[in-house]
Design a protein around this motif. Structure first.
Motif, mmCIF file in Angstrom:
data_model
loop_
_atom_site.group_PDB
_atom_site.id
_atom_site.type_symbol
_atom_site.label_atom_id
_atom_site.label_comp_id
_atom_site.label_asym_id
_atom_site.label_seq_id
_atom_site.Cartn_x
_atom_site.Cartn_y
_atom_site.Cartn_z
ATOM 1 N N UNK A 217 0.838 -1.202 0.000
ATOM 2 C CA UNK A 217 0.000 0.000 0.000
ATOM 3 C C UNK A 217 0.873 1.251 0.000
ATOM 4 N N UNK A 218 1.963 1.233 0.782
ATOM 5 C CA UNK A 218 2.871 2.372 0.789
ATOM 6 C C UNK A 218 3.489 2.586 -0.594
ATOM 7 N N UNK A 219 3.860 1.501 -1.245
ATOM 8 C CA UNK A 219 4.432 1.603 -2.592
ATOM 9 C C UNK A 219 3.399 2.167 -3.558
ATOM 10 N N UNK A 220 2.150 1.751 -3.390
ATOM 11 C CA UNK A 220 1.069 2.302 -4.236
ATOM 12 C C UNK A 220 0.933 3.806 -4.027
ATOM 13 N N UNK A 221 1.027 4.257 -2.772
ATOM 14 C CA UNK A 221 0.914 5.692 -2.492
ATOM 15 C C UNK A 221 2.082 6.465 -3.102
ATOM 16 N N UNK A 222 3.251 5.822 -3.165
ATOM 17 C CA UNK A 222 4.383 6.465 -3.836
ATOM 18 C C UNK A 222 4.133 6.540 -5.342
ATOM 19 N N UNK A 223 3.563 5.470 -5.903
ATOM 20 C CA UNK A 223 3.253 5.467 -7.339
ATOM 21 C C UNK A 223 2.221 6.528 -7.676
ATOM 22 N N UNK A 224 1.302 6.788 -6.722
ATOM 23 C CA UNK A 224 0.260 7.802 -6.931
ATOM 24 C C UNK A 224 0.760 9.216 -6.591
ATOM 25 N N UNK A 225 2.029 9.304 -6.154
ATOM 26 C CA UNK A 225 2.676 10.580 -5.797
ATOM 27 C C UNK A 225 2.071 11.234 -4.557
ATOM 28 N N UNK A 226 1.347 10.445 -3.767
ATOM 29 C CA UNK A 226 0.934 10.933 -2.448
ATOM 30 C C UNK A 226 2.166 11.042 -1.560
ATOM 31 N N UNK A 227 3.032 10.044 -1.652
ATOM 32 C CA UNK A 227 4.292 10.042 -0.928
ATOM 33 C C UNK A 227 5.430 10.315 -1.902
ATOM 34 N N UNK A 228 6.329 11.196 -1.523
ATOM 35 C CA UNK A 228 7.464 11.524 -2.376
ATOM 36 C C UNK A 228 8.483 10.398 -2.392
ATOM 37 N N UNK A 229 8.665 9.770 -1.248
ATOM 38 C CA UNK A 229 9.665 8.714 -1.117
ATOM 39 C C UNK A 229 9.231 7.724 -0.043
ATOM 40 N N UNK A 230 9.468 6.449 -0.295
ATOM 41 C CA UNK A 230 9.182 5.390 0.674
ATOM 42 C C UNK A 230 10.448 4.566 0.870
ATOM 43 N N UNK A 231 10.818 4.341 2.135
ATOM 44 C CA UNK A 231 11.928 3.452 2.465
ATOM 45 C C UNK A 231 11.399 2.324 3.332
ATOM 46 N N UNK A 232 11.724 1.093 2.949
ATOM 47 C CA UNK A 232 11.328 -0.082 3.715
ATOM 48 C C UNK A 232 12.595 -0.725 4.258
ATOM 49 N N UNK A 233 12.718 -0.759 5.579
ATOM 50 C CA UNK A 233 13.912 -1.314 6.215
ATOM 51 C C UNK A 233 13.669 -2.729 6.699
ATOM 52 N N UNK A 234 14.762 -3.460 6.837
ATOM 53 C CA UNK A 234 14.686 -4.824 7.363
ATOM 54 C C UNK A 234 15.418 -4.889 8.684
ATOM 55 N N UNK A 235 14.678 -5.090 9.755
ATOM 56 C CA UNK A 235 15.253 -5.178 11.089
ATOM 57 C C UNK A 235 16.049 -6.473 11.214
#
Length: 559
Positions: free
Chosen positions: A220-238
């Protein structure tokens, strides 16, 4: 006898004069008063309230003249107590209008922090409300940079699964499931089926559901980035391992990002967690910079084999993680030190390369003497001071005040990501300085962050933590991860403060610290001396794993 007494008296006077002249005398120079200057304002919702996730980012913001604003502590998480997610969303919506940029942790906004996100089974997260709020902010602020980050669940089961055998079985189930997804092996399939029969059904369902829901959340976060709602998304791995279900989720998200045709500048998937906020702060500084500065970095290791070392809590070798963290800056690795904006020196210490530490200290000293900028990552396989580089830097009078960054926290991703971000922030700001006041402010702010890492990453985590824990256990306090706030917590804080100030005093009178830092200003070449070093330190949570540090000093300007 008389002559001998006179001799000893004269010798004592000479020693006292020497000590006074070279260790206690303040060099001729001006006491500098720094006035903070902010050109941009960034709203920041940290991953949690621990200093590496919050305070370090606030302090690093000053390097680039960015005021980092975080929510009131009353809304944030406190150890096992989650943050007030509804209040945090309201606060963000109210303050977004006055911001030049926004960086938000989805784990904090949805669950109330990283620890709470690991315990989210059976809890209803207000995802719809969060997505709508982000869309509303974007609609009202079309040009506002909005960065969001989220952390994949680690391989270790949630804390409510407290049976040692169940934990071991679930982690082995996770490893074998990932391994089987890549390399079919009938023996592994049989082992998985046997493990399935040993693990309570509810625990296995909770464990798997955590990854399933997190995968959908990240999509969903990636979709929001594709829709330009979010400028940048970072997904970290703990905290990761070579094999595990978190790796499967990471690969799935990488494929999903590729399908959406999104580049690294829009969606970035990385190892690590606590340092992601710092990395995004540098990305935000790039947004504000007219020439979109991208650092050129020369990477050097203490020995060739260090690049391929896989250290604890990591799912990849040091070299891969280092290249990843540099890629997050949009920077590039260059082949020589002469063409680099700064040198990133990685010391990966173990009990077999102790003798190489002197060579590393000598290289760094020569680079600094030649005017090169150097950031040091100081890691040890066994998390031991005996394997660290820092004491060898001090013993060989390496002028540590001239370092751009120093980091040696508990994981490769944390340390490399933090050091690269701080050094890149410094270089970006150094390119934009206009007058002597700008140079002095930049120097002061960077030295503050540098010394806070000396204190925490080396003095505390490579020594004082063990002394504090041993003292507590000798007093019958065995659970150092759950201290009594009315009693042993105060005692632990007292031990901490005395130990760290004593070690800082020793550092302050070493040649490594007292050697002046040379800076270029609009008024010519100047020398910076540090004096009157003090550290305030306490445990921010009722456990001894991390500390809050605030280092202060007097900065003097000499010729």
């Amino acid at each position: 006898m008389y002559k001998r007494s006179v001799f000893f008296i004269l010798a004592a006077i000479i020693i006292a004069v020497f000590f006074q002249r070279f260790y206690l005398d303040v060099p001729v120079g001006k006491n500098i008063t720094i006035t903070q200057k902010y050109t941009k304002r960034v709203i920041f919702i940290p991953l949690d309230s621990r200093p590496p996730c919050a305070k370090f980012v606030i302090d690093a913001g000053r390097i680039a003249d960015i005021e980092v604003i975080t929510p009131p502590q009353s809304m944030m998480d406190y150890y096992t107590e989650p943050g007030n997610t509804a209040a945090l969303r309201r606060w963000l919506a109210e303050n977004a209008v006055s911001a030049d940029g926004i960086i938000v942790s989805i784990d904090q906004l949805l669950y109330g922090g990283l620890l709470a996100s690991r315990q989210s089974f059976g809890k209803e997260a207000q995802e719809g409300a969060l997505w709508q709020m982000l869309k509303d902010i974007r609609e009202s602020n079309p040009q506002l940079p909005i960065y969001a980050f989220n952390i994949l669940p680690r391989i270790t089961p949630p804390a409510n699964i407290d049976s040692v055998q169940d934990i071991k079985n679930l982690m082995e189930y996770s490893r074998l499931t990932d391994k089987l997804s890549q390399f079919y092996d009938e023996d592994d399939l049989v082992k998985i089926e046997k493990l399935r029969g040993k693990i309570p059904e509810g625990h296995l369902a909770q464990y798997m559901d955590l990854y399933i829901r997190n995968l959908q959340l990240n999509k969903k976060l990636i979709d929001l980035a594709a829709q330009k709602v979010l400028t940048k998304v970072v997904i970290g791995q703990d905290d990761g391992e070579k094999y595990g279900i978190p790796n499967m989720e990471r690969r799935s998200l990488q494929q999903y990002t590729a399908t959406e045709q999104l580049d690294n500048g829009t969606v970035f998937i990385t190892h690590g967690a606590d340092e992601v906020g710092m990395s995004l702060l540098f990305n935000m500084a790039q947004e504000f910079n007219d020439n979109k500065y991208h650092p050129r970095i020369f990477v050097a290791y203490n020995e060739e084999s260090s690049a391929q070392a896989i250290l604890p809590y990591m799912a990849a070798p040091v070299e891969e993680i280092t290249e990843e963290k540099i890629a997050m800056t949009g920077g590039r690795i260059v082949s020589t030190a002469d063409e680099a904006d700064f040198i990133l020196y990685l010391h990966i210490g173990d009990d077999e390369n102790l003798s190489a530490r002197y060579c590393g200290a000598k290289r760094i000293k020569e680079w600094l003497k030649d005017g090169k900028k150097v950031a040091v990552v100081d890691l040890s396989r066994h998390f031991s001071a005996d394997e660290a580089l820092f004491p060898v830097l001090l013993a060989n009078d390496v002028p540590v005040n001239s370092l751009l960054a120093y980091s040696g926290w508990n994981t490769v991703s944390n340390s490399v990501g933090t050091a690269v971000s701080q050094a890149a922030l410094y270089c970006l700001s150094d390119n934009n300085k206009i007058n002597t006041d700008d140079v002095l402010r930049l120097t002061y702010n960077n030295l503050t962050v540098l010394y806070e890492h000396f204190v925490e990453d080396y003095f505390y985590l490579k020594g004082t933590i063990d002394a504090v824990n041993i003292s507590l256990r000798k007093a019958g306090i065995n659970n150092v991860s759950d201290l009594n706030l009315e009693n042993n917590y105060l005692w632990a804080n007292r031990m901490l403060a005395l130990s760290l100030q004593g070690q800082l005093d020793k550092l302050a009178y070493s040649m490594a610290s007292r050697t002046p830092l040379t800076i270029k200003t609009s008024d010519g070449i100047k020398k910076i001396y540090l004096r009157n070093m003090k550290v305030d330190a306490f445990f921010p949570w009722p456990r001894t794993f991390e500390i809050y540090t605030d280092v202060n000093f007097t900065m003097l300007l000499g010729q």
